[in-house]
Design a protein around this motif. Sequence first.
Motif, PDB file in Angstrom:
ATOM      1  N   GLU A  80      17.583  40.577   7.635  1.00 26.44           N
ATOM      2  CA  GLU A  80      18.409  39.369   7.641  1.00 26.44           C
ATOM      3  C   GLU A  80      17.734  38.313   8.508  1.00 26.44           C
ATOM      4  O   GLU A  80      17.372  38.575   9.667  1.00 26.44           O
ATOM      5  CB  GLU A  80      19.798  39.686   8.205  1.00 26.44           C
ATOM      6  CG  GLU A  80      20.692  38.463   8.347  1.00 26.44           C
ATOM      7  CD  GLU A  80      21.931  38.730   9.187  1.00 26.44           C
ATOM      8  OE1 GLU A  80      22.586  37.755   9.563  1.00 26.44           O
ATOM      9  OE2 GLU A  80      22.208  39.916   9.476  1.00 26.44           O
ATOM     10  N   LEU A  81      17.564  37.133   7.952  1.00 23.15           N
ATOM     11  CA  LEU A  81      16.844  36.085   8.683  1.00 23.15           C
ATOM     12  C   LEU A  81      17.382  34.730   8.247  1.00 23.15           C
ATOM     13  O   LEU A  81      17.391  34.417   7.045  1.00 23.15           O
ATOM     14  CB  LEU A  81      15.344  36.189   8.398  1.00 23.15           C
ATOM     15  CG  LEU A  81      14.409  35.231   9.131  1.00 23.15           C
ATOM     16  CD1 LEU A  81      14.562  35.341  10.636  1.00 23.15           C
ATOM     17  CD2 LEU A  81      12.961  35.509   8.720  1.00 23.15           C
ATOM     18  N   SER A  82      17.836  33.925   9.217  1.00 24.38           N
ATOM     19  CA  SER A  82      18.438  32.643   8.862  1.00 24.38           C
ATOM     20  C   SER A  82      17.747  31.445   9.495  1.00 24.38           C
ATOM     21  O   SER A  82      17.778  30.344   8.919  1.00 24.38           O
ATOM     22  CB  SER A  82      19.924  32.634   9.232  1.00 24.38           C
ATOM     23  OG  SER A  82      20.095  32.963  10.601  1.00 24.38           O
TER      24      SER A  82
ATOM     25  N   GLY B 200      12.448  29.679   2.796  1.00 23.27           N
ATOM     26  CA  GLY B 200      13.144  28.404   2.911  1.00 23.27           C
ATOM     27  C   GLY B 200      13.783  28.191   4.262  1.00 23.27           C
ATOM     28  O   GLY B 200      14.825  27.527   4.381  1.00 23.27           O
ATOM     29  N   LEU B 201      13.153  28.725   5.309  1.00 20.30           N
ATOM     30  CA  LEU B 201      13.742  28.698   6.645  1.00 20.30           C
ATOM     31  C   LEU B 201      13.463  27.388   7.376  1.00 20.30           C
ATOM     32  O   LEU B 201      12.421  26.760   7.187  1.00 20.30           O
ATOM     33  CB  LEU B 201      13.189  29.850   7.480  1.00 20.30           C
ATOM     34  CG  LEU B 201      13.550  31.254   7.012  1.00 20.30           C
ATOM     35  CD1 LEU B 201      12.727  32.277   7.776  1.00 20.30           C
ATOM     36  CD2 LEU B 201      15.036  31.516   7.211  1.00 20.30           C
ATOM     37  N   THR B 202      14.407  27.009   8.225  1.00 21.21           N
ATOM     38  CA  THR B 202      14.181  25.910   9.156  1.00 21.21           C
ATOM     39  C   THR B 202      13.619  26.487  10.450  1.00 21.21           C
ATOM     40  O   THR B 202      14.133  27.471  10.973  1.00 21.21           O
ATOM     41  CB  THR B 202      15.487  25.153   9.455  1.00 21.21           C
ATOM     42  OG1 THR B 202      16.009  24.625   8.238  1.00 21.21           O
ATOM     43  CG2 THR B 202      15.246  24.014  10.435  1.00 21.21           C
ATOM     44  N   VAL B 203      12.546  25.881  10.938  1.00 19.08           N
ATOM     45  CA  VAL B 203      11.935  26.293  12.194  1.00 19.08           C
ATOM     46  C   VAL B 203      12.162  25.185  13.218  1.00 19.08           C
ATOM     47  O   VAL B 203      11.893  24.008  12.949  1.00 19.08           O
ATOM     48  CB  VAL B 203      10.420  26.551  12.030  1.00 19.08           C
ATOM     49  CG1 VAL B 203       9.814  27.008  13.362  1.00 19.08           C
ATOM     50  CG2 VAL B 203      10.166  27.593  10.938  1.00 19.08           C
ATOM     51  N   TYR B 204      12.648  25.570  14.380  1.00 16.48           N
ATOM     52  CA  TYR B 204      12.924  24.615  15.450  1.00 16.48           C
ATOM     53  C   TYR B 204      11.952  24.821  16.612  1.00 16.48           C
ATOM     54  O   TYR B 204      11.476  25.927  16.859  1.00 16.48           O
ATOM     55  CB  TYR B 204      14.351  24.795  15.980  1.00 16.48           C
ATOM     56  CG  TYR B 204      15.439  24.443  15.002  1.00 16.48           C
ATOM     57  CD1 TYR B 204      15.896  23.137  14.871  1.00 16.48           C
ATOM     58  CD2 TYR B 204      16.029  25.434  14.204  1.00 16.48           C
ATOM     59  CE1 TYR B 204      16.909  22.821  13.969  1.00 16.48           C
ATOM     60  CE2 TYR B 204      17.033  25.126  13.310  1.00 16.48           C
ATOM     61  CZ  TYR B 204      17.469  23.821  13.195  1.00 16.48           C
ATOM     62  OH  TYR B 204      18.460  23.514  12.300  1.00 16.48           O
TER      63      TYR B 204
ATOM     64  N   GLY C  50       2.150  31.300  14.163  1.00 13.48           N
ATOM     65  CA  GLY C  50       1.217  31.643  13.102  1.00 13.48           C
ATOM     66  C   GLY C  50       1.818  31.880  11.729  1.00 13.48           C
ATOM     67  O   GLY C  50       1.157  31.672  10.712  1.00 13.48           O
ATOM     68  N   ALA C  51       3.063  32.337  11.666  1.00 14.07           N
ATOM     69  CA  ALA C  51       3.688  32.616  10.367  1.00 14.07           C
ATOM     70  C   ALA C  51       4.738  31.580   9.994  1.00 14.07           C
ATOM     71  O   ALA C  51       5.493  31.774   9.036  1.00 14.07           O
ATOM     72  CB  ALA C  51       4.306  34.015  10.357  1.00 14.07           C
ATOM     73  N   ASN C  52       4.794  30.476  10.730  1.00 14.99           N
ATOM     74  CA  ASN C  52       5.799  29.446  10.439  1.00 14.99           C
ATOM     75  C   ASN C  52       5.793  29.026   8.976  1.00 14.99           C
ATOM     76  O   ASN C  52       6.815  29.062   8.288  1.00 14.99           O
ATOM     77  CB  ASN C  52       5.540  28.201  11.295  1.00 14.99           C
ATOM     78  CG  ASN C  52       6.088  28.302  12.700  1.00 14.99           C
ATOM     79  OD1 ASN C  52       6.544  29.360  13.128  1.00 14.99           O
ATOM     80  ND2 ASN C  52       6.036  27.217  13.429  1.00 14.99           N
ATOM     81  N   LEU C  53       4.630  28.582   8.504  1.00 15.84           N
ATOM     82  CA  LEU C  53       4.560  28.001   7.167  1.00 15.84           C
ATOM     83  C   LEU C  53       4.896  29.031   6.091  1.00 15.84           C
ATOM     84  O   LEU C  53       5.620  28.731   5.139  1.00 15.84           O
ATOM     85  CB  LEU C  53       3.182  27.391   6.917  1.00 15.84           C
ATOM     86  CG  LEU C  53       3.059  26.581   5.626  1.00 15.84           C
ATOM     87  CD1 LEU C  53       3.991  25.378   5.662  1.00 15.84           C
ATOM     88  CD2 LEU C  53       1.622  26.130   5.402  1.00 15.84           C
ATOM     89  N   LYS C  54       4.380  30.242   6.238  1.00 15.19           N
ATOM     90  CA  LYS C  54       4.665  31.285   5.247  1.00 15.19           C
ATOM     91  C   LYS C  54       6.171  31.556   5.148  1.00 15.19           C
ATOM     92  O   LYS C  54       6.716  31.737   4.059  1.00 15.19           O
ATOM     93  CB  LYS C  54       3.944  32.575   5.627  1.00 15.19           C
ATOM     94  CG  LYS C  54       2.448  32.576   5.352  1.00 15.19           C
ATOM     95  CD  LYS C  54       2.154  32.853   3.895  1.00 15.19           C
ATOM     96  CE  LYS C  54       0.663  33.022   3.665  1.00 15.19           C
ATOM     97  NZ  LYS C  54       0.336  33.240   2.243  1.00 15.19           N
TER      98      LYS C  54
END
Length: 269
Positions: A56-58, A81-85, A71-75
């Motif tokens: 589970e990942l939101s 379809g995750l938002t990264v803050y 390193g894995a942000n873009l992937k």
Amino acid sequence: MLEVDKIEDVTQIKMCHLVGGQALYWVAAYLVDGLLIDTGCRHTEEELVKYLDSQELSLVVNTHHHEDHVGANLKLQEKRGLTVYAHRDAAPLIAQVPELAPYQQTIWGYPVPSQVVPLTFDRIETERFCFEIVETPGHCPGHVSLIERNRGWCFSGDLYAREKPRGIRLEEDIGQTITSMKKLMDCGSGQLTLFTSIGKIVPDGRVALGECVAYLEGLSHEARELERQGLSVIAIRDQLLGGETALAHLTNGQYLGENLIKGVLAARF
């Protein structure tokens, strides 16, 4: 290479790129209640993304902009379809290709630039937990830590690694580091477990932070006294630290005791 462990409700994901069959440096991400804190390095992105396929990942938070945390942000953005803050000062740095020394290229690799959303709020609420976002610069600008007070968890990024560091990068700010550590120590009065980015979990975080602060402040007083006596930075380093460690060579002269002495001499606290 990934190693996964469960600590209470927190999943620790330790990652390492093998060089010549050897694990040179581990970095840790943490998954708790759908929140992923940091994404490791480019060399391990495929393994991390594959592991997370079944989890589970939101949303994602980067504690700072360094290559072994984004390193894995873009992937993850593309696949899930995750938002990264990240902190507002870290966001533009994550969006560009960093300058890396040869050892950084070998151990972690170049992260693909990613667009992250600047943090404009002071807490993140998941289904079961509430994480306070605390600005903790020192290791670098735009560094944040996340605290869950009810559980006594503190995800401290790279602010803390050990009680008595022997070397730092030149750009680290010891005065800010001390201030940030004191800020974490003042967050409540109960249990404070540090979940660090090097994979070390410190059950009595306040004691560990206090010991590190005392060490750095003491080193600063000693260094200033020797400077008043006319000793050079190198001579002070040799007297107080016993010279450089193997990290000086392994990191192409980035992590130096000389930098630590310069840092404590410049620190204001």
